[in-house]
Design an enzyme around this catalytic site. Structure first.
Site, PDB file in Angstrom:
ATOM      1  N   LYS A 259       0.804  -1.223   0.000  1.00 25.03           N
ATOM      2  CA  LYS A 259       0.000   0.000   0.000  1.00 25.03           C
ATOM      3  C   LYS A 259       0.839   1.276   0.000  1.00 25.03           C
ATOM      4  O   LYS A 259       0.364   2.341  -0.417  1.00 25.03           O
ATOM      5  CB  LYS A 259      -0.922   0.013   1.211  1.00 25.03           C
TER       6      LYS A 259
ATOM      7  N   SER B 271       1.323  -9.706  -0.544  1.00 25.16           N
ATOM      8  CA  SER B 271       0.959  -8.287  -0.477  1.00 25.16           C
ATOM      9  C   SER B 271       1.276  -7.623   0.848  1.00 25.16           C
ATOM     10  O   SER B 271       1.405  -6.392   0.901  1.00 25.16           O
ATOM     11  CB  SER B 271      -0.529  -8.111  -0.808  1.00 25.16           C
TER      12      SER B 271
END
Length: 322
Positions: free
Chosen positions: A46, A297
């Protein structure tokens, strides 16, 4: 509706260079490489989209401050980027967000507002209007998608003959960005989204061709809290145009992938970060053959819960289930 293109991703890569880690590819077996985004300073991919989106705001908007809604990783990333810019930030987070993620956001100087999960977006909009803040959403923004697309840019640069890229799908920002980059640079490669079966609204959206949003309580059943979001019209448009398909994985498959990643890749993964690897481990016969990259991720997991996973338990909302 304009979709981002490879030039947008390349621009993002130039802007965020030096601000994020250019993560390596780690070979896990004869045909699997891992893209360990848990190595970012904030523990998840992110940071790429948050940094680029913040860089694109005017100086006046950055001085006034930003607000976002997030289950943790995007809020942490935006808080990190905001601290670098000296930008005030408010994070609207679900009440069920794990303590490790809340404390990470607070440590970066952000104000946290805890709300019921169903009220995240409405409370964010209200705070933005009341305080003159700019909303930097976790996925529903072209700059955020372009920033996340740099993951795909790096994959193709490091493994030019990649055949398959497995990428987690929640709100769709990462998968939209990665699919954009890989489709432009390695058209023969298949980009396949991976979603928890208990939060498979993106798979349904692609199957029906319309935006399907499952109830918050239904999506909250999965241990992969970072993938409980729903697609937006923008991310769905990207996925319909550029993603090959979506496969789903069970909670048991996700739980098994977490210790496998630790043992085989020396990678700390939260459940959301393990879903792509879970697809490779448990659905390999249904995937295209060839050189495969699984995007890990993120790795922002409660230490006690991670220890429980290594002992053979499950990770679910930061608590042990044996």
């Amino acid at each position: 509706m304009r979709l981002i293109e490879i030039d947008d991703v390349r621009d993002a890569a130039q802007v965020i260079e030096g601000e994020v880690v250019r993560t390596p590819l780690l070979r896990a077996d004869e045909s699997l490489w891992l893209k360990p985004e848990n190595l970012q300073p904030t523990g998840a991919f992110k940071l790429r989209g948050a940094t680029y989106a913040l860089s694109r705001l005017s100086a006046q908007a950055r001085r006034a401050g930003v607000v976002t809604h997030s289950s943790g990783n995007h809020a942490y990333a935006l808080a990190h980027a905001a601290a670098r810019y000296g930008t005030p930030m408010v994070a609207v987070m679900p009440e069920v967000t794990t303590a490790v993620k809340r404390e990470a956001v607070r440590a970066r100087g952000a104000q946290i507002v805890l709300v019921p999960a169903a009220e995240r977006e409405s409370r964010t909009a209200a705070l933005a209007a009341a305080r003159g803040l700019t909303v930097v959403p976790p996925y529903d923004h072209p700059d955020v998608i372009a920033g996340q697309g740099t993951v795909g840019l790096e994959i193709v640069a490091d493994l030019p003959d990649v055949d398959v890229v497995l990428v987690p799908v929640g709100g769709g920002g990462l998968s939209a960005g990665v699919a954009t980059a890989v489709a432009a640079l390695r058209p023969s490669a298949k980009v396949i989204g991976v979603e928890p079966a208990l939060a498979a609204d993106a798979a349904e959206s692609l199957r029906t061709g319309t935006l399907c949003e499952w109830p918050v309580a239904q999506r909250a059943r999965t241990s992969a809290e970072g993938l409980r979001g729903s697609l937006s019209a923008l991310t769905l448009a990207h996925l319909r145009a550029r993603l090959d398909r979506i496969v789903t994985v069970t909670e048991d498959e996700i739980a098994a992938a977490v210790p496998w990643l630790a043992a085989r890749g020396r990678v700390v993964a939260e459940p959301s970060g393990a879903v792509a690897t879970a697809a490779y481990l448990h659905h390999r016969s249904a995937l295209p053959p060839g050189r495969t990259v699984a995007v890990v991720s993120g790795g922002n997991v409660d230490p006690a819960a991670f220890a429980a996973a290594l002992r053979g338990g499950e990770i679910r909302d930061g608590a042990q289930r044996d």
